[in-house]
Write an enzyme that holds these catalytic residues in place. Structure first.
Site, PDB file in Angstrom:
ATOM      1  N   ALA A  22     -19.923   8.285  21.925  1.00 33.92           N
ATOM      2  CA  ALA A  22     -20.713   9.489  21.652  1.00 33.92           C
ATOM      3  C   ALA A  22     -20.901  10.261  22.955  1.00 33.92           C
ATOM      4  O   ALA A  22     -20.595   9.758  24.044  1.00 33.92           O
ATOM      5  CB  ALA A  22     -22.080   9.105  21.088  1.00 33.92           C
ATOM      6  N   LYS A  23     -21.383  11.440  22.852  1.00 32.07           N
ATOM      7  CA  LYS A  23     -21.771  12.210  24.040  1.00 32.07           C
ATOM      8  C   LYS A  23     -22.771  13.255  23.605  1.00 32.07           C
ATOM      9  O   LYS A  23     -22.750  13.723  22.457  1.00 32.07           O
ATOM     10  CB  LYS A  23     -20.541  12.896  24.647  1.00 32.07           C
ATOM     11  CG  LYS A  23     -20.699  13.192  26.122  1.00 32.07           C
ATOM     12  CD  LYS A  23     -20.376  11.956  26.944  1.00 32.07           C
ATOM     13  CE  LYS A  23     -20.578  12.182  28.414  1.00 32.07           C
ATOM     14  NZ  LYS A  23     -20.134  11.010  29.185  1.00 32.07           N
ATOM     15  N   GLY A  24     -23.661  13.631  24.538  1.00 33.52           N
ATOM     16  CA  GLY A  24     -24.631  14.666  24.221  1.00 33.52           C
ATOM     17  C   GLY A  24     -24.742  15.638  25.366  1.00 33.52           C
ATOM     18  O   GLY A  24     -24.268  15.361  26.481  1.00 33.52           O
TER      19      GLY A  24
END
Ligand code: NAD
Length: 439
Positions: free
Chosen positions: A128-130
């Site tokens: 994931a990444k934000g």
């Protein structure tokens, strides 16, 4: 339905005609470079088209508007993102970036990168990444805290120790992770340490995390040198970047006997034929606001010259896209170990491979960081703290095993270690996907 993904022999790889050839663009960004390698590895694996499509598509994309009261009383609305690329192997894992350039496409690509990185070192996480589009350097600590709390609040259904576990990335660090942990815990009415990694040590961060990425670079570099029959006590090395990853890699490689001929940072590169005293350079950097500018223990050269020095080992540990098709023909190192993410363009890959230079790719070489983040999560869940010695021993073993596996596949299929690393990662995620089944 068949439930295994088998490696298609190398010679058959061109028979996988359903996948269009990867586009080669002149100025590529690291994410295009990553997708091009994903594509090649998928072809060699003979991945079915439908599985290929599942693996390249993010599982979930969340965009939020974050109204934050600024110090002057005005309300500013920031845009925040979280992309979960995959939860096939486990809860998703990936950092949060605070940077003005953040956009959904970049976050999507970085999230996929995390899936492959976790899979290649065999830790039970998806990717994931934000990110939030903002300029943290122009914001007060109070404004950053309110923004981080607003982001956490908006993502409270996305994050979770069994769902999605964030970490620091560009523009965020332990301080921001502490606010995230606190805000999430307030929502739940209890302390939930394992919701985030990269926390300050006093509140559940792991010993060994600071040096973990540089240490993984050292472990994989030594493993590759052993295969190439390069004696570390007679070997020379150049390290680009003297921040967290580069300075730890340089120290630990020097400790293992290598002579570090050159180091660098954004101020330029520094070269000493007799070897740079890394402890001395660290003291200088720390006494000069983190910069090597004016360092007297070496002659000044350019960052470009550092890359083409006649050394045994080159460690790019600064930024992306520094080894391109333009300078690759001039590289003289026998081995490149990628501390940075995406330091080599996909167009440079072929040139380097033809020259017989071995490359330990980023998704393997710099995975020591996410490995120790995983250990932080494990410790938080156990309610127990490991010694630095235990953390290092276990992460060294994971990195060495991952290297051996990638090296084996690269020999078996006569491909570069980069393509082999993607093959290992994609094969693992694809097999798990098939076992789990879909709709
Ligand atoms: P950092 O900010 O601590 O250090 C970056 C270093 O690169 C600094 O010395 C800086 O002066 C230098 N630099 C910046 N621009 C440069 C340029 N144009 N030419 C030469 N040097 C330049 O960052 P870091 O955490 O060490 O990360 C370095 C790389 O490693 C990044 O690609 C990052 O994504 C990757 N990485 C970091 C970690 C981690 O745990 N820190 C984990 C995986 C990957």
């Amino acid at each position: 339905m068949a439930i295994s993904v088998t490696f298609v022999p190398f010679k058959n790889r061109l028979t996988m005609a359903y996948i269009e050839p990867a586009p080669i663009v002149d100025k590529e960004n690291p994410f295009e470079a990553m997708m091009s390698r994903f594509h090649t590895a998928a072809q060699i694996l003979g991945l079915e088209e439908q599985v290929y499509n599942v693996l390249k598509s993010p599982a979930k994309q969340v965009t939020v508007s974050l109204p934050v009261t600024m110090d002057d009383g005005t309300i500013k609305v920031f845009e925040g993102y979280r992309v979960i690329h995959s939860t096939i192997l486990g809860p998703s894992k990936g950092g949060i970036r605070f940077d003005p350039e953040v956009n959904i496409d970049e976050v999507k690509a970085l999230a996929a990168w995390m899936t492959w990185k976790c899979a290649v070192v065999d830790i039970p996480y998806g990717g994931a990444k934000g990110g939030v589009a903002c300029q943290p350097r122009e914001m007060s600590a109070g404004e950053i805290e309110r923004l981080m709390r607003a982001y956490t609040q908006a993502m409270s259904d996305v994050f979770g120790p069994d769902q999605d576990i964030p970490a620091p990335d560009m523009g965020t660090g332990p301080r921001e992770m502490a606010w995230l942990m606190d805000q999430y815990s307030r929502n739940k009415g209890m302390t939930v340490s394992a919701v985030v990694t990269g926390k300050p040590i006093v509140m559940g961060g792991s010993l060994g995390r600071t040096e973990a990425t540089g240490r993984g670079v050292m472990v994989t570099a030594l493993a590759a040198m052993e295969k190439l029959k390069i004696n570390p006590f007679k070997a020379t090395c150049a390290v680009q970047g003297f921040g967290n990853v580069g300075s730890w890699a340089a120290q630990l490689l020097e400790d293992r006997g290598l002579k570090i001929l050159s180091i660098s940072d954004v101020s330029g590169a520094y070269f000493n034929d007799h070897g740079i005293d890394i402890q001395d350079a660290l003291k200088y950097r720390d006494a000069h606001k983190g910069s090597l500018e004016g360092y007297k223990g070496a002659e000044k050269i350019t960052n470009e010259e550092l890359l083409t020095l006649p050394v045994d080992l080159l460690v790019p540990a600064a930024k992306e896209d520094v080894i391109t098709h333009l300078n690759a023909p001039k590289i003289q190192a026998k081995l490149i170990v990628e501390g940075a993410n995406g330091p080599t363009s996909s167009k440079a890959d072929g040139i380097i491979y033809e020259k017989g230079i071995s490359v330990v790719p980023d998704i393997l070489a710099n995975a020591g960081g996410v490995t120790v983040s995983y250990f932080e999560w494990v410790q938080n869940r156990l309610g127990y703290k490991w010694t630095a010695e235990r953390v290092n021993r276990r992460s060294d073993r994971i990195m060495k095993d991952a290297f051996d596996n990638v090296y084996r596949v690269s020999n078996e299929y006569k491909v570069s270690m980069r393509i082999a690393a993607y093959m290992v990662a994609i094969d693992k995620v694809a097999k798990t996907y098939k076992f789990r089944g879909g709709f």
